[in-house]
Design an enzyme around this catalytic site. Sequence first.
Site, PDB file in Angstrom:
ATOM      1  N   SER A 136       8.622  -5.466  -8.370  1.00 40.34           N
ATOM      2  CA  SER A 136       7.923  -5.635  -7.099  1.00 40.34           C
ATOM      3  C   SER A 136       8.775  -6.335  -6.050  1.00 40.34           C
ATOM      4  O   SER A 136       8.575  -6.118  -4.843  1.00 40.34           O
ATOM      5  CB  SER A 136       6.608  -6.394  -7.303  1.00 40.34           C
ATOM      6  OG  SER A 136       6.835  -7.639  -7.922  1.00 40.34           O
ATOM      7  N   HIS A 180       7.781 -11.708  -4.589  1.00 38.93           N
ATOM      8  CA  HIS A 180       7.368 -10.858  -3.474  1.00 38.93           C
ATOM      9  C   HIS A 180       7.908 -11.403  -2.154  1.00 38.93           C
ATOM     10  O   HIS A 180       8.423 -10.659  -1.313  1.00 38.93           O
ATOM     11  CB  HIS A 180       5.841 -10.773  -3.417  1.00 38.93           C
ATOM     12  CG  HIS A 180       5.255 -10.119  -4.636  1.00 38.93           C
ATOM     13  ND1 HIS A 180       3.898 -10.074  -4.870  1.00 38.93           N
ATOM     14  CD2 HIS A 180       5.838  -9.492  -5.688  1.00 38.93           C
ATOM     15  CE1 HIS A 180       3.669  -9.445  -6.013  1.00 38.93           C
ATOM     16  NE2 HIS A 180       4.825  -9.088  -6.519  1.00 38.93           N
TER      17      HIS A 180
END
Length: 204
Positions: A136, A180
Site C-alpha cells: 500500500s 501510507h
Amino acid sequence: MSGGAGGWRAALVTLAAGLLLAAPELVLSGAEAGFWGAPGWRLAAIRLGAFWPGLLSGARAVFPGQPVAMFLSYGLIHDGPLHLSINLGGLALLMPRLVARSGAGRACAILVAGLVGGSLAYLLLGDGAAPMIGASGGIFALAGALLARSGQRRPLGLIVIALALALEIDAAADLAWQAHLGGFAAGWLLGRGREPGPPRRRAP
C-alpha cells in the site's frame, strides 16, 4: 506515440506490476489450501520478507542483507487474497494514469520509491516492533504523484484517487498509516519534479 499505443503500454506495465505483486500471494495461498508446500509458508515469508523495525536496532537477521532487502520485500507479501486484491485495485486505478502522464520508467520508480518511503515512515513514526507487510505504500505513492501533477485541473482524476485511497483504508484490518503517509509523501515529492520533455533540436 499515439493514444492507442500509449494505452497499451500503460496496460502492460500495470499488468506486469500486478503479476509481480500477485505471484507471492498465489504461492502462499496455494500452500495454505494444500495444493503445494506447507501451510507454514506464509509465516516463513513474513519472517524472511516483512519489514521488521527491530532488525535496525540489534535484532538478529535471518540472512545477510535482510535489514536492507526488507525496505522493498515487504511490499511483495500480503495478509491474504483480500489484502492483495485491494492493493491490486488501487494499482489498476492509478498506475495506467501515471504511466500515461509520466512514462513507464518514472511510474515504476515512483511505485518503488513509495515502498521505501513507506518503510522509512513506519520506522520513524511507528510505536512498536510489529512487522509490516503489503504494497500500500507504493499504491499511495502513485496517488501522491498523480495529485501533485493534477492540481485542481482534473476533478475526475482526483475522484479516482480519493476512491482508491478510501478502498485502501476501508479494507485495511490493521492499518499501517505510517506507510501510507510515507508512500504518499514520496510520490507527491517525485510527482512535483519536472517531467522529461522532448529533446531539443539545434538549428544548423
